[in-house]
Every structure is written in C-alpha cells, then in structure tokens.
Motif scaffolding. Structure first.
Motif, PDB file in Angstrom:
ATOM      1  N   ILE A 148      36.775  -4.212 -75.238  1.00  0.00           N
ATOM      2  CA  ILE A 148      38.191  -4.546 -75.303  1.00  0.00           C
ATOM      3  C   ILE A 148      38.554  -4.673 -76.770  1.00  0.00           C
ATOM      4  CG2 ILE A 148      39.957  -6.248 -74.731  1.00  0.00           C
ATOM      5  CD1 ILE A 148      38.254  -6.898 -72.244  1.00  0.00           C
ATOM      6  N   ASP A 149      39.573  -3.974 -77.163  1.00  0.00           N
ATOM      7  CA  ASP A 149      39.960  -3.935 -78.563  1.00  0.00           C
ATOM      8  C   ASP A 149      41.474  -4.007 -78.647  1.00  0.00           C
ATOM      9  OD1 ASP A 149      39.682  -3.738 -81.282  1.00  0.00           O
ATOM     10  OD2 ASP A 149      38.626  -1.829 -81.252  1.00  0.00           O
ATOM     11  N   ARG A 150      41.967  -4.363 -79.817  1.00  0.00           N
ATOM     12  CA  ARG A 150      43.414  -4.379 -80.067  1.00  0.00           C
ATOM     13  C   ARG A 150      43.699  -3.346 -81.132  1.00  0.00           C
ATOM     14  NH1 ARG A 150      46.141  -8.840 -78.072  1.00  0.00           N
ATOM     15  NH2 ARG A 150      47.702  -8.660 -79.675  1.00  0.00           N
TER      16      ARG A 150
ATOM     17  N   GLN B 254      55.231  -7.844 -72.384  1.00  0.00           N
ATOM     18  CA  GLN B 254      54.350  -7.598 -71.250  1.00  0.00           C
ATOM     19  C   GLN B 254      52.943  -7.254 -71.732  1.00  0.00           C
ATOM     20  OE1 GLN B 254      56.023  -4.585 -68.772  1.00  0.00           O
ATOM     21  NE2 GLN B 254      57.861  -5.756 -68.343  1.00  0.00           N
ATOM     22  N   LEU B 255      52.827  -6.480 -72.789  1.00  0.00           N
ATOM     23  CA  LEU B 255      51.526  -6.039 -73.271  1.00  0.00           C
ATOM     24  C   LEU B 255      50.721  -7.159 -73.904  1.00  0.00           C
ATOM     25  CD1 LEU B 255      52.458  -2.621 -74.890  1.00  0.00           C
ATOM     26  CD2 LEU B 255      51.166  -2.997 -72.796  1.00  0.00           C
ATOM     27  N   THR B 256      51.402  -8.161 -74.453  1.00  0.00           N
ATOM     28  CA  THR B 256      50.675  -9.217 -75.169  1.00  0.00           C
ATOM     29  C   THR B 256      50.341 -10.421 -74.300  1.00  0.00           C
ATOM     30  OG1 THR B 256      52.755 -10.139 -75.962  1.00  0.00           O
ATOM     31  CG2 THR B 256      51.633  -8.579 -77.412  1.00  0.00           C
ATOM     32  N   LYS B 257      50.777 -10.433 -73.042  1.00  0.00           N
ATOM     33  CA  LYS B 257      50.435 -11.554 -72.165  1.00  0.00           C
ATOM     34  C   LYS B 257      48.953 -11.502 -71.825  1.00  0.00           C
ATOM     35  CE  LYS B 257      54.927 -12.082 -70.080  1.00  0.00           C
ATOM     36  NZ  LYS B 257      55.740 -11.920 -68.907  1.00  0.00           N
TER      37      LYS B 257
END
Length: 104
Positions: A69-71, A96-99
């Motif tokens: 998992i990466d950002r 939505q993407l950062t929740k």
C-alpha cells in the motif's frame, strides 16, 4: 484450522447510497460487496470459505499475500484554472480518496 487473509476494502458512493466492496490478494477472483461494513465482514467470510473450497476441490494452491500500500502525490491544476463546479467535484473526490476505513 484458522487462517487470516488480507481484505482490501473499497467504498463506492452513488445516488442511491454508499456500498462497500472487498477483494483478497491471496485469492485472485474472490470479491464481495455489502451495504455496511458489518455486512461486508459477514459476506467476506462466506466468500473466502467458498473460494478456498473451490481451490481445494480443483487442487489449486491458496496464494500468499503480496500487497503493498503506497500513497502518490499528483500535481493538480490550481483553483484559478478550473471552473467552480469542477473544483467542488475534485474536492469531493479527494475527500472520498483520503478517508481511512478501519475494520474492527
């Protein structure tokens, strides 16, 4: 025998509401959905059991987890360069993407 699997949860929003989907990296092709996180966990356990049973019946191995998992940072156009309605849409999508979802 008990085994722990990695569950990746995706939250989808549409006009009718919010839905939760799950996939399992150790079990390619195994997916499930539900209206709630609690329902997703119930469905996930059933989906895993059925998928593993199918693998065993056909003599296929159960995979090992290989997940990273990466950002990623992406340059976005500044507010002055996009329309007001587009800014709202981008803000909603970003929200939505950062929740973060925590399954208990």
């Amino acid at each position: 025998m008990k085994r722990t699997f990695t569950m990746i949860v995706e939250i989808t929003h549409d006009r009718k509401g919010r839905y939760f989907g799950a996939s399992f990296p150790e079990l390619p092709g195994c997916y499930t959905m539900a209206d709630t996180l609690r329902g997703l966990r119930v469905n996930a356990k059933e989906a895993i059991r059925l998928h593993v049973d199918g693998l065993r019946r056909t003599g296929q191995p159960i995979g090992e987890a290989a997940v990273r998992i990466d950002r990623i940072a992406v340059s976005m156009p500044g507010p002055a360069r996009i329309k007001k309605t587009t800014r709202r849409a981008v803000a909603a999508q970003t929200s939505q993407l950062t929740k973060t979802v925590r399954l208990e």
